[in-house]
Each structure stands twice: as structure tokens, then as C-alpha cells.
Design an enzyme around this catalytic site. Structure first.
Site, short mmCIF file in Angstrom:
data_model
loop_
_atom_site.label_atom_id
_atom_site.label_comp_id
_atom_site.label_asym_id
_atom_site.label_seq_id
_atom_site.Cartn_x
_atom_site.Cartn_y
_atom_site.Cartn_z
N HIS A 191 0.85 -1.20 0.00
CA HIS A 191 0.00 0.00 0.00
C HIS A 191 0.87 1.24 0.00
O HIS A 191 1.81 1.34 0.80
CB HIS A 191 -0.91 0.03 1.23
CG HIS A 191 -1.60 1.35 1.43
ND1 HIS A 191 -1.33 2.18 2.49
CD2 HIS A 191 -2.53 1.99 0.67
CE1 HIS A 191 -2.06 3.28 2.40
NE2 HIS A 191 -2.79 3.19 1.31
N SER A 192 0.61 2.16 -0.90
CA SER A 192 1.29 3.46 -0.94
C SER A 192 2.80 3.27 -1.04
O SER A 192 3.27 2.64 -1.98
CB SER A 192 0.88 4.30 0.28
OG SER A 192 1.25 5.64 0.15
#
Length: 284
Positions: free
Chosen positions: A96-97
Site C-alpha cells: 500500500h502506498s
């Protein structure tokens, strides 16, 4: 999920793991988050052997020694060290990210080990034109020297830390409410005599000394051989507009794009929906 630890050449890496059965998947969280960001998702991913690690400097994992820099190389080696400790010759990556950026780089660098890639809210890395190189170095070094004179912010209790993180998350597209913030904060603080401080290394907030160019990121995406799924929230984040994320996904040799309504932490906001998309992809 239960807590586990791995002694690596860099130091101790902490993680959360589910039941330990199924397709091996290493999960990498975003900047200043920690392994707890995957707890809501893990409930719906029981078919996987999911290990969510605290990246160096985050959560309950090691802080790098004085003078060392938090770089992609540091993170990539930590991920491989944990995979080795688990005895995983091959495994899938879920990021994520910032963690999705790290996962992208590792998929390109170690194609023989990464079977599938799921990238949420990032693909590749943030870029900067070459002419910004010298200025970034000057700014980064100046910030590092200034940081050395600052102390840690102390919170009287965990609730105060939750409110501080909640306030910082009240930006367009964050999508974090109080219960989700509390989940991250519970793993992201440590007790001191006067209360609580963030457990993450303060040096993580410093600007990096260098950034990749757009051409370098394109070369990375071109080299990702495994089947890849990019999941993005709509509307797009200002720093990563929809046209750019579609362009990057199109460069993947075996890429697929999925967009869902939500904020930057959509995997925490809508864990059942996101998990369904992930499982459909991993099952082929």
C-alpha cells in the site's frame, strides 16, 4: 493476526501473521503506517499465508543506526531478509502506498522470487526531473542537520496521540476515521515516562537525498515480469493523477487496473471489497 519477529542482518523486524496456511504473501504498509494497516484486510484473506511486516523505522521494527539513511535499498533488503527467514523461495507481494512502491521495485529486481504483485495506491515510485537533483540534495542535508536538534513530541495518553494522527489525516482523500486511526496508533506508539511518543523513527519525515526520474520508473515497470494488479481509489490523489497511474499500469507486461471509490486507505475503509478483488486476481 498474531505477532512474530525475525532477526535479520539489519536487526529485528516485527510483523503480524495470520494462520500461516495458503499462498505466501508479504504485505508492505505505507509511509508512517505499520503492519496494523492490513488487519482489517486480513480478516477477509484467510485463504492466504499473509505476513504484514513493520518496515524498518516503523511500528515495532528496528531503527537504523545513526548516520544510516532510510532508502529503497534498505527496505528491499529487509523484505528479502524476512522472506528468507520464512523460508519462502517464492512469494507474492501486497503493498500500500510507499509499500506498493517498494513492492514494485522488488518485483522488477527479483523476478525469480516474486510470483504476483498487488499494488494499492502506488505503482513504481515518486519521480523528479534530473535538474532538481542538486537542489534536493541541498534541502535534504539541511533538513537532516536541523532534525538532529529536535526532541520527540510526548502525548499524555494514547487518545491524545489518536487525535493528533486523526488531525494530520484530515486531508483530501485520506479516508481515515477514528477507529482506523486508533488501529494504526496502537501499534505506532511506545510508552515513555511522561506518556507516549511515536515509535517510528523521526528521520522518516526527512526528505530523501535523491528521487528516481520518470525514465527510471518506466524502466522498472517494463521489467516487472509477474502478473500485476494495481488498485486505485477514485478520485485520484493530487500527487498521482489518473492519467499517470493509467499510463504506468499500461507499461506493465502483465498488468491489470482496478479502481474503486474511496480514499487513500481504501484497503482499510473497504476491506471486504478490496480483499475480493485481490483474491480473484491471485487465484487467476
Amino acid at each position: 493476526m498474531h505477532t512474530c519477529e525475525f532477526d535479520t542482518p539489519q536487526g529485528r523486524i516485527c510483523a503480524l501473521r495470520n494462520h500461516g496456511k495458503g499462498l505466501p504473501v508479504l504485505a508492505l504498509h505505507g509511509w508512517l503506517d505499520n503492519a496494523a494497516s492490513f488487519v482489517p484486510l486480513a480478516e477477509h484473506l484467510q485463504a492466504l499465508d499473509l505476513v504484514a511486516m513493520d518496515l524498518p523505522g516503523h511500528g515495532r521494527s528496528l531503527h537504523l543506526p545513526a548516520g544510516a539513511e532510510y532508502s529503497f535499498n534498505t527496505a528491499l533488503m529487509a523484505v528479502l531478509d524476512v522472506a528468507d527467514a520464512l523460508g519462502w523461495a517464492q512469494f507474492a507481494l501486497l503493498g500500500h502506498s510507499m509499500g506498493a512502491g517498494i513492492a514494485s521495485l522488488l518485483a522488477a529486481a527479483c523476478p525469480q522470487r516474486i510470483t504476483q504483485l498487488v499494488a494499492i495506491e502506488m505503482l513504481g515510485a515518486l519521480t523528479e526531473p534530473p535538474e532538481r537533483t542538486a537542489m534536493r540534495m541541498r534541502e535534504a542535508l539541511a533538513a537532516q542537520r536541523e532534525r538532529a536538534t529536535r526532541g520527540l513530541r510526548v502525548f499524555a495518553d494514547v487518545d491524545t496521540a489518536v487525535q493528533a494522527r486523526l488531525h494530520a489525516s484530515r486531508v483530501p482523500g485520506s479516508g481515515l476515521d477514528a477507529p482506523l486511526v486508533r488501529l494504526l496508533v496502537a501499534r505506532g506508539v511506545r510508552a515513555v515516562q511522561a506518556g507516549y511518543v511515536w515509535s517510528s523513527d523521526p528521520r522518516l519525515t526527512l526528505p530523501s537525498l535523491t528521487r528516481m526520474t520518470a525514465a527510471q520508473v518506466d524502466a522498472v515497470l517494463d521489467a516487472i515480469e509477474c502478473p500485476s494488479l494495481a488498485i486505485f481509489a477514485t478520485p485520484a490523489q493530487p500527487y498521482f493523477p489518473d492519467a499517470e497511474r493509467q499510463r504506468r499500469v499500461a507499461r506493465l507486461p502483465q498488468g491489470r487496473l482496478c479502481t474503486l471509490p474511496g480514499g487513500h486507505h481504501l484497503h482499510m475503509q473497504q476491506p471486504a471489497t478490496v480483499a475480493g478483488v485481490i483474491l480473484d486476481f491471485l487465484r487467476g
